[in-house]
Write an enzyme that holds these catalytic residues in place. Structure first.
Site, mmCIF file in Angstrom:
data_model
loop_
_atom_site.group_PDB
_atom_site.id
_atom_site.type_symbol
_atom_site.label_atom_id
_atom_site.label_comp_id
_atom_site.label_asym_id
_atom_site.label_seq_id
_atom_site.Cartn_x
_atom_site.Cartn_y
_atom_site.Cartn_z
ATOM 1 N N HIS A 1 77.683 59.029 10.682
ATOM 2 C CA HIS A 1 76.510 58.291 10.239
ATOM 3 C C HIS A 1 76.213 58.435 8.745
ATOM 4 O O HIS A 1 75.401 57.698 8.211
ATOM 5 C CB HIS A 1 75.294 58.735 11.072
ATOM 6 C CG HIS A 1 75.571 58.728 12.549
ATOM 7 N ND1 HIS A 1 75.925 57.582 13.225
ATOM 8 C CD2 HIS A 1 75.602 59.732 13.470
ATOM 9 C CE1 HIS A 1 76.151 57.883 14.503
ATOM 10 N NE2 HIS A 1 75.961 59.181 14.679
ATOM 11 N N ARG B 1 71.576 56.779 14.568
ATOM 12 C CA ARG B 1 72.935 56.794 15.129
ATOM 13 C C ARG B 1 73.579 55.409 15.118
ATOM 14 O O ARG B 1 74.768 55.252 15.381
ATOM 15 C CB ARG B 1 72.922 57.315 16.569
ATOM 16 C CG ARG B 1 72.623 58.782 16.684
ATOM 17 C CD ARG B 1 72.737 59.234 18.133
ATOM 18 N NE ARG B 1 71.922 60.397 18.366
ATOM 19 C CZ ARG B 1 72.318 61.656 18.190
ATOM 20 N NH1 ARG B 1 73.538 61.911 17.797
ATOM 21 N NH2 ARG B 1 71.502 62.662 18.408
ATOM 22 N N ASN C 1 86.533 60.568 16.307
ATOM 23 C CA ASN C 1 85.132 60.686 16.673
ATOM 24 C C ASN C 1 84.568 61.791 15.790
ATOM 25 O O ASN C 1 84.657 62.969 16.121
ATOM 26 C CB ASN C 1 84.988 61.060 18.160
ATOM 27 C CG ASN C 1 83.524 61.206 18.552
ATOM 28 O OD1 ASN C 1 82.636 61.204 17.697
ATOM 29 N ND2 ASN C 1 83.271 61.333 19.848
ATOM 30 N N TYR D 1 76.909 62.781 27.082
ATOM 31 C CA TYR D 1 78.286 63.195 26.791
ATOM 32 C C TYR D 1 79.125 63.539 28.017
ATOM 33 O O TYR D 1 80.301 63.888 27.856
ATOM 34 C CB TYR D 1 78.253 64.393 25.831
ATOM 35 C CG TYR D 1 77.555 64.070 24.526
ATOM 36 C CD1 TYR D 1 78.101 63.155 23.634
ATOM 37 C CD2 TYR D 1 76.322 64.655 24.204
ATOM 38 C CE1 TYR D 1 77.461 62.834 22.451
ATOM 39 C CE2 TYR D 1 75.672 64.345 23.015
ATOM 40 C CZ TYR D 1 76.242 63.430 22.146
ATOM 41 O OH TYR D 1 75.607 63.106 20.979
ATOM 42 N N HIS E 1 82.965 56.812 20.193
ATOM 43 C CA HIS E 1 81.813 57.666 20.512
ATOM 44 C C HIS E 1 81.670 57.694 22.025
ATOM 45 O O HIS E 1 81.693 56.641 22.669
ATOM 46 C CB HIS E 1 80.530 57.124 19.887
ATOM 47 C CG HIS E 1 80.651 57.034 18.402
ATOM 48 N ND1 HIS E 1 80.601 58.142 17.593
ATOM 49 C CD2 HIS E 1 80.896 55.981 17.588
ATOM 50 C CE1 HIS E 1 80.798 57.780 16.341
ATOM 51 N NE2 HIS E 1 80.976 56.462 16.311
ATOM 52 N N ASP F 1 85.924 57.831 2.589
ATOM 53 C CA ASP F 1 86.909 57.694 1.510
ATOM 54 C C ASP F 1 88.266 58.244 1.928
ATOM 55 O O ASP F 1 89.304 57.662 1.617
ATOM 56 C CB ASP F 1 86.427 58.428 0.246
ATOM 57 C CG ASP F 1 85.369 57.636 -0.515
ATOM 58 O OD1 ASP F 1 85.158 56.457 -0.199
ATOM 59 O OD2 ASP F 1 84.747 58.224 -1.428
ATOM 60 N N SER G 1 78.991 58.551 23.658
ATOM 61 C CA SER G 1 77.669 58.031 24.035
ATOM 62 C C SER G 1 77.454 56.633 23.450
ATOM 63 O O SER G 1 78.180 56.198 22.548
ATOM 64 C CB SER G 1 76.581 58.982 23.539
ATOM 65 O OG SER G 1 76.512 58.955 22.119
HETATM 66 C C1 DQA Z 1 78.927 61.078 19.068
HETATM 67 C C2 DQA Z 1 77.617 60.380 18.688
HETATM 68 C C3 DQA Z 1 77.014 60.991 17.447
HETATM 69 O O1 DQA Z 1 75.807 60.321 17.110
HETATM 70 C C4 DQA Z 1 76.704 62.445 17.685
HETATM 71 O O2 DQA Z 1 76.176 63.024 16.519
HETATM 72 C C5 DQA Z 1 77.854 63.208 18.215
HETATM 73 C C6 DQA Z 1 78.753 62.577 19.179
HETATM 74 C C7 DQA Z 1 79.466 60.569 20.426
HETATM 75 O O3 DQA Z 1 80.615 60.857 20.736
HETATM 76 O O4 DQA Z 1 78.721 59.919 21.181
HETATM 77 O O5 DQA Z 1 78.023 64.390 17.905
HETATM 78 O O6 DQA Z 1 79.901 60.787 18.086
#
Ligand code: DQA
Length: 139
Positions: A74, A105, A68, A17, A94, A81, A96
């Site tokens: 997930h 993920r 995000n 992150y 995201h 919805d 990551s």
């Molecule tokens: C995330 C990726 C998700 O899997 C994770 O639960 C997050 C951050 C990302 O920004 O990479 O909390 O959304």
């Protein structure tokens, strides 16, 4: 829109992150948005119902959405919805590289409602999202 645990950026694993706090990230996004002459408004919560209710309010308030939702991405069909209800162009971001991390993920319940999905590009991913929406709004 930032969902669950994103307010903890700066404390979360920097390998996934980075080191920016959410405040710093939002400032960057605001600056990037100006490059595209876009105005930003931010929303963050750790509460799924609040995230959903904010989506309910968005039609008429915003032209597009960058979201995000963190781990809700997930599995939250409630968010899916509500996103569909907005009828607005949206980009899923995201920080990551969710596709090369845990198996769970890799699945997103919102991707098919979004005009684009950006993952693994860190803060620059938001520039890609803004660029995409800028193009979308111009067309
Ligand atoms: C995330 C990726 C998700 O899997 C994770 O639960 C997050 C951050 C990302 O920004 O990479 O909390 O959304």
């Amino acid at each position: 829109m930032h969902g669950v645990n994103l307010d903890q950026l700066g404390r979360r694993d920097p390998a996934h992150y980075g080191t920016l706090t959410l405040e710093e990230l939002e400032l960057r996004i605001e600056t990037m948005a100006r490059e595209f002459s876009l105005e930003t408004r931010f929303f963050r919560t750790n509460h799924e119902g609040q995230f959903v209710e904010h989506l309910h309010r968005l039609a008429g308030l915003a032209d597009a959405i960058i979201l995000n939702p963190g781990a809700w991405t997930h599995y939250s069909y409630a968010i899916r919805d509500a996103l569909e209800l907005t009828g607005l162009p949206a980009v899923e971001v995201h920080l990551s590289d969710v596709d090369s991390r845990d198996e769970w993920r890799r699945h997103s319940v919102i991707t098919e409602l979004c005009v684009a999905r950006v993952a693994g590009r860190g803060p620059d991913g938001y520039r890609e999202a803004l660029d995409r929406l800028h193009g979308e709004l111009a067309s």
